[in-house]
Design a protein around this motif. Structure first.
Motif, PDB file in Angstrom:
ATOM      1  N   CYS A 137      45.001  37.286  -7.901  1.00 58.07           N
ATOM      2  CA  CYS A 137      46.165  36.470  -7.547  1.00 58.07           C
ATOM      3  C   CYS A 137      47.381  36.936  -8.336  1.00 58.07           C
ATOM      4  O   CYS A 137      47.296  37.154  -9.541  1.00 58.07           O
ATOM      5  N   GLU A 139      49.956  35.278  -9.060  1.00 61.12           N
ATOM      6  CA  GLU A 139      50.552  34.262  -9.929  1.00 61.12           C
ATOM      7  C   GLU A 139      49.693  33.894 -11.121  1.00 61.12           C
ATOM      8  O   GLU A 139      50.191  33.766 -12.226  1.00 61.12           O
ATOM      9  N   CYS A 140      48.382  33.695 -10.902  1.00 60.62           N
ATOM     10  CA  CYS A 140      47.561  33.243 -12.030  1.00 60.62           C
ATOM     11  C   CYS A 140      46.691  34.364 -12.584  1.00 60.62           C
ATOM     12  O   CYS A 140      46.139  34.238 -13.677  1.00 60.62           O
ATOM     13  N   CYS A 160      46.927  28.334  -6.494  1.00 58.82           N
ATOM     14  CA  CYS A 160      48.327  28.414  -6.924  1.00 58.82           C
ATOM     15  C   CYS A 160      49.221  27.853  -5.823  1.00 58.82           C
ATOM     16  O   CYS A 160      50.216  27.194  -6.089  1.00 58.82           O
TER      17      CYS A 160
ATOM     18  N   LEU B  73      49.368  29.174 -18.690  1.00 59.19           N
ATOM     19  CA  LEU B  73      48.866  28.661 -17.414  1.00 59.19           C
ATOM     20  C   LEU B  73      47.545  27.920 -17.600  1.00 59.19           C
ATOM     21  O   LEU B  73      47.341  26.816 -17.099  1.00 59.19           O
ATOM     22  N   HIS B  91      40.043  25.741 -11.249  1.00 58.57           N
ATOM     23  CA  HIS B  91      40.968  26.861 -11.402  1.00 58.57           C
ATOM     24  C   HIS B  91      40.878  27.433 -12.819  1.00 58.57           C
ATOM     25  O   HIS B  91      40.795  28.648 -13.015  1.00 58.57           O
TER      26      HIS B  91
END
Lengths: 174, 105
Positions: A137, A139-140, A160, B73, B91
């Protein structure tokens, strides 16, 4: 009889029981143990109390692409890759351990179990056959399950960018 | 807080951490490697420590466990209450599994 050694048969039976308890389908048991189909059928009925589901195994990689299954499949693969890299677990043991971790995580997070052991096992085979790949990904930086040969540059994962209708299944609304 | 208090607190956390880590490795080795974020080598060392060694290590004035999630994050995913808790933690687990583990040099 296919089995010569009583000890190896006992080992297979123990393994088969563990797999059945985790929800394995008959095809998976046949592939992973040396027990005959009749014995597996009997064993399945004894452990589960019902006959095993009939029909073919799911063979499409598309199932892994929709939002909810993709999150669950990616979680399982995350454990799978971690244990592959950092422990000595291999083969079926690796799948079982990753699946147990997945089950624990999902139940502790109060979510529904979406990925079955048979699906997880099939997915590992899809990866080995290069039908699936990992996409990182943008973004993450996490790794997610994707179709092989799909472009992965600029990939954004479903966590995300939650789709607007994510998780709002008919069942969740009821 | 007086420095002796801090020192005692560190000792207590160290002891709790070492005992927890050792128990985890002994009961579920692979799970512990993931949850503690350590290498197999460290897991071996932890497993073999005697109670005397654990006590000696815990008596240090430095914390034995370090902050693991040095990533904005990941921190946000684990601490943010706004998000759906389940999805955030899943996640976080996916991201954490991709991280390197602590190992001895």
């Amino acid at each position: 009889m296919r089995n010569k050694s009583v000890i190896s048969e006992a080992r297979d039976i123990r393994l088969a029981i563990e797999l059945i308890q985790l929800g394995a389908r008959l095809q998976m048991l046949e592939a992973e143990t040396n027990l005959s189909r009749e014995r597996l059928l009997k064993l399945y009925k004894e452990v589960k109390g019902v006959s095993p589901p009939k029909g073919m195994l799911p063979f499409s990689t598309d199932w892994f692409m929709t939002w909810q299954p993709n999150v669950h499949a990616s979680l399982f693969m995350a454990y799978f890759r971690f244990f592959e890299k950092h422990t000595k677990l291999r083969g079926l043991e690796l799948i079982i351990k990753s699946y147990r971790m997945y089950l624990e995580k999902v139940t502790r997070s109060g979510m529904e179990i979406v990925l079955s052991l048979t699906r997880a096992w099939t997915m590992v085979r899809f990866f080995e056959a290069n039908m699936l790949q990992r996409a990182t990904c943008r973004e993450c930086g996490g790794e997610f399950v994707a179709h092989a040969y799909d472009p992965t540059r600029g990939y954004v994962c479903g966590l995300c960018h939650l789709p607007a209708r994510a998780g709002k299944t008919r069942r969740a609304a009821a | 807080m007086k420095s002796t208090d801090t020192y005692n607190d560190i000792k207590e956390v160290n002891l709790a951490y070492m005992m927890l880590a050792q128990n985890m490795v002994r009961s579920d080795r692979e799970g512990a490697i993931f949850r503690l974020g350590i290498s197999e080598e460290i897991a071996d060392i932890l497993e073999r420590l005697t109670p005397g060694q654990v006590l000696k290590m815990a008596a240090s004035d430095m914390l034995l466990c370090s902050f693991r999630f040095d990533d904005a994050l990941l921190l946000d995913l684990l601490s943010n209450h706004e998000r759906d808790r389940g999805a955030g933690h899943v996640h976080a687990a996916i991201l954490a599994a991709g991280r390197a583990v602590e190992s001895v040099a």
